[in-house]
Structure formats: C-alpha cells, structure tokens
Write a protein that holds these residues in place. Structure first.
Motif, mmCIF file in Angstrom:
data_model
loop_
_atom_site.group_PDB
_atom_site.id
_atom_site.type_symbol
_atom_site.label_atom_id
_atom_site.label_comp_id
_atom_site.label_asym_id
_atom_site.label_seq_id
_atom_site.Cartn_x
_atom_site.Cartn_y
_atom_site.Cartn_z
ATOM 1 N N PRO A 1 0.830 -1.203 0.000
ATOM 2 C CA PRO A 1 0.000 0.000 0.000
ATOM 3 C C PRO A 1 0.867 1.256 0.000
ATOM 4 C CG PRO A 1 -0.125 -1.117 2.121
ATOM 5 C CD PRO A 1 0.705 -1.979 1.234
ATOM 6 N N TYR A 2 0.335 2.292 -0.644
ATOM 7 C CA TYR A 2 1.057 3.559 -0.685
ATOM 8 C C TYR A 2 0.070 4.699 -0.649
ATOM 9 C CZ TYR A 2 -0.070 3.672 -5.725
ATOM 10 O OH TYR A 2 -0.714 3.673 -6.940
ATOM 11 N N TYR A 3 0.566 5.845 -0.234
ATOM 12 C CA TYR A 3 -0.243 7.053 -0.320
ATOM 13 C C TYR A 3 0.617 8.166 -0.906
ATOM 14 C CZ TYR A 3 1.721 8.547 4.223
ATOM 15 O OH TYR A 3 2.541 8.897 5.251
ATOM 16 N N VAL A 4 -0.052 9.135 -1.469
ATOM 17 C CA VAL A 4 0.602 10.219 -2.196
ATOM 18 C C VAL A 4 0.184 11.547 -1.585
ATOM 19 C CG1 VAL A 4 0.792 11.381 -4.439
ATOM 20 C CG2 VAL A 4 0.574 8.874 -4.347
ATOM 21 N N THR A 5 1.153 12.398 -1.323
ATOM 22 C CA THR A 5 0.865 13.765 -0.919
ATOM 23 C C THR A 5 0.854 14.613 -2.185
ATOM 24 O OG1 THR A 5 2.067 13.427 1.143
ATOM 25 C CG2 THR A 5 1.614 15.705 0.502
ATOM 26 N N ILE A 6 -0.258 15.252 -2.452
ATOM 27 C CA ILE A 6 -0.360 16.127 -3.625
ATOM 28 C C ILE A 6 -0.381 17.553 -3.107
ATOM 29 C CG2 ILE A 6 -1.754 16.789 -5.615
ATOM 30 C CD1 ILE A 6 -2.839 13.942 -5.630
ATOM 31 N N HIS A 7 0.694 18.290 -3.376
ATOM 32 C CA HIS A 7 0.814 19.597 -2.745
ATOM 33 C C HIS A 7 1.350 20.697 -3.644
ATOM 34 C CE1 HIS A 7 5.151 19.017 -2.415
ATOM 35 N NE2 HIS A 7 4.832 17.764 -2.174
ATOM 36 N N ASP A 8 1.786 20.402 -4.838
ATOM 37 C CA ASP A 8 2.406 21.471 -5.614
ATOM 38 C C ASP A 8 1.983 21.523 -7.080
ATOM 39 O OD1 ASP A 8 3.753 19.348 -6.749
ATOM 40 O OD2 ASP A 8 5.698 19.876 -5.923
ATOM 41 N N GLY A 9 1.057 20.725 -7.504
ATOM 42 C CA GLY A 9 0.550 20.786 -8.871
ATOM 43 C C GLY A 9 1.260 19.866 -9.845
ATOM 44 N N TRP A 10 2.346 19.203 -9.446
ATOM 45 C CA TRP A 10 3.107 18.349 -10.361
ATOM 46 C C TRP A 10 2.238 17.264 -10.990
ATOM 47 C CZ3 TRP A 10 4.653 13.103 -9.982
ATOM 48 C CH2 TRP A 10 5.653 12.704 -10.872
ATOM 49 N N TRP A 11 1.300 16.753 -10.261
ATOM 50 C CA TRP A 11 0.443 15.686 -10.775
ATOM 51 C C TRP A 11 -0.496 16.198 -11.867
ATOM 52 C CZ3 TRP A 11 0.887 10.576 -9.611
ATOM 53 C CH2 TRP A 11 1.760 10.261 -8.571
ATOM 54 N N ASN A 12 -0.794 17.488 -11.881
ATOM 55 C CA ASN A 12 -1.746 18.056 -12.843
ATOM 56 C C ASN A 12 -1.123 19.006 -13.849
ATOM 57 O OD1 ASN A 12 -4.032 16.820 -11.695
ATOM 58 N ND2 ASN A 12 -4.036 18.355 -10.082
ATOM 59 N N CYS A 13 0.129 19.372 -13.666
ATOM 60 C CA CYS A 13 0.723 20.440 -14.471
ATOM 61 C C CYS A 13 2.093 20.025 -14.978
ATOM 62 C CB CYS A 13 0.836 21.702 -13.626
ATOM 63 S SG CYS A 13 1.700 23.063 -14.432
ATOM 64 N N ALA A 14 2.331 20.206 -16.258
ATOM 65 C CA ALA A 14 3.637 19.883 -16.843
ATOM 66 C C ALA A 14 4.738 20.791 -16.308
ATOM 67 C CB ALA A 14 3.569 19.986 -18.356
ATOM 68 N N ARG A 15 4.353 21.931 -15.758
ATOM 69 C CA ARG A 15 5.344 22.870 -15.225
ATOM 70 C C ARG A 15 5.367 22.852 -13.695
ATOM 71 N NH1 ARG A 15 7.709 26.571 -17.667
ATOM 72 N NH2 ARG A 15 7.121 28.253 -16.263
ATOM 73 N N GLN A 16 4.753 21.916 -13.096
ATOM 74 C CA GLN A 16 4.724 21.626 -11.665
ATOM 75 C C GLN A 16 3.924 22.595 -10.822
ATOM 76 O OE1 GLN A 16 8.454 20.975 -9.675
ATOM 77 N NE2 GLN A 16 7.482 20.614 -7.750
ATOM 78 N N PHE A 17 4.174 23.863 -10.870
ATOM 79 C CA PHE A 17 3.581 24.774 -9.905
ATOM 80 C C PHE A 17 2.374 25.531 -10.431
ATOM 81 C CE2 PHE A 17 8.054 24.420 -8.514
ATOM 82 C CZ PHE A 17 7.821 23.802 -7.297
ATOM 83 N N LEU A 18 1.754 25.047 -11.505
ATOM 84 C CA LEU A 18 0.589 25.698 -12.093
ATOM 85 C C LEU A 18 0.888 27.155 -12.440
ATOM 86 C CD1 LEU A 18 -2.139 24.196 -9.740
ATOM 87 C CD2 LEU A 18 -1.693 23.536 -12.111
ATOM 88 N N VAL A 19 2.061 27.365 -13.026
ATOM 89 C CA VAL A 19 2.498 28.686 -13.467
ATOM 90 C C VAL A 19 2.855 28.580 -14.941
ATOM 91 C CG1 VAL A 19 4.231 30.492 -13.176
ATOM 92 C CG2 VAL A 19 3.374 29.253 -11.178
ATOM 93 N N ASP A 20 2.311 29.495 -15.756
ATOM 94 C CA ASP A 20 2.561 29.422 -17.197
ATOM 95 C C ASP A 20 3.924 30.010 -17.564
ATOM 96 O OD1 ASP A 20 2.303 32.216 -17.352
ATOM 97 O OD2 ASP A 20 0.270 32.131 -18.165
#
Length: 175
Positions: free
Chosen positions: A117-136
């Motif tokens: 089993p594992y868990y993931v901390t999602i805290h900086d946008g890397w999972w949703n953004c190619a640039r990690q911090f949701l900054v264009d």
C-alpha cells in the motif's frame, strides 16, 4: 517498515517539501516502532548516473540515486528498476510518496504490483501540471482554472498528446 519517497533529502536538502518529508520521517523514526527508510536523489559528477548511495541522516536510513539534475520528469522506467532493488532490500509495508518529480510515477506501479500500500501527498501541482507549480511560461498562476489541454497548449505550448498521456498515467497511479 515505512518508506518515504522525496526527490531531495538529507545531504541534498532543499525546499519546503523536503523539510516536510524530513521532519515526517524523523518523527516517525523517533516516536514509533516503525523503521523508516527514505528513497531520494543526489547529484555528484564523480559518480556514474544511477549510482545508489546509502547513508543515515538524523537517524533515518536514506537510499539516494545519483541523477544529472532535479527535473520535472514524470516518467522513468530506469528509476523504477532502482526503486525495485531498494524495495527488495527494505521490504516496506507502506510507502509514502511526497514530492517525486525526477523519480517518476512508475514507483507507484511497482508498489501496486507488489501489493504494497502507498499514499501520495499532492501539494504542488506536479500531478496536474507539466510545469509543476501551475504557473505558465509568463509566470502567471494557472491554478484559478481547471487544467485543460487547450489551456495548457495556449499558455505553455504543451501538446495535447502529452497532456492526455500525463493525465492518464497520473490517474492510474492515484487510483
């Protein structure tokens, strides 16, 4: 045995996510019956890429892989192979993925295949953004909008195929 995975740790410490991962690992190690191991990276031009170092930092066992540099990489099958070797040695019963850019989501796949089993901390946008911090590319925050392929193409020149590929891989890992 618990394994914490963070891109930087200990002798390579830098940034807020690393401070959180370090404190969490140290608290668990010091105040519970769990043995903590950390999987991380380091950069040393004298070592071949992929070299694995083991050291102790504030009482926590660290396994660090030599990488060329910290990057926003999302996928790395070679890192999965190295992570699997460490899992064979450590035999964790639980894995916490904190900040894993550079290391790749395949580590989640490795845990799933082994039934760990594992868990993931999602805290900086890397999972949703190619640039990690949701900054264009212009330095403007994108987090006020739901990421979409058209938004990412217009603001950061992210190709639709890359957007959907990352989204699919992330979804599988997070499920």
């Amino acid at each position: 045995t618990v394994m914490v995975v963070n891109v930087l740790y200990g002798v390579s410490s830098f940034g807020g996510a690393t401070v959180v991962a370090e404190r969490l690992a140290e608290e668990i190690q010091a105040n519970s019956s769990y043995e903590v191991h950390v999987f991380s990276t380091y950069t040393d031009l004298h070592d071949p890429l992929g070299t694995l170092r083991r050291y102790s930092y504030n009482g926590v066992n660290v396994w660090a892989v030599n990488v060329e540099s910290v990057n926003l990489g999302f996928s790395d099958r070679n890192m999965q192979r190295i992570f699997a070797q460490v899992m064979d040695l450590v035999e964790p019963k639980l894995v916490h993925f904190h900040c894993i850019q550079t290391l790749g989501v395949e580590m989640c796949e490795e845990c799933a295949e082994r039934g760990v089993p594992y868990y993931v901390t999602i805290h900086d946008g890397w999972w949703n953004c190619a640039r990690q911090f949701l900054v264009d590319l212009m330095g403007h925050y994108c987090g006020d909008q739901v990421p979409s392929c058209s938004m990412c193409k217009n603001r950061c020149d992210i190709q639709n195929s890359d957007f959907f590929s990352k989204r699919h891989i992330a979804q599988l890992a997070l499920e």
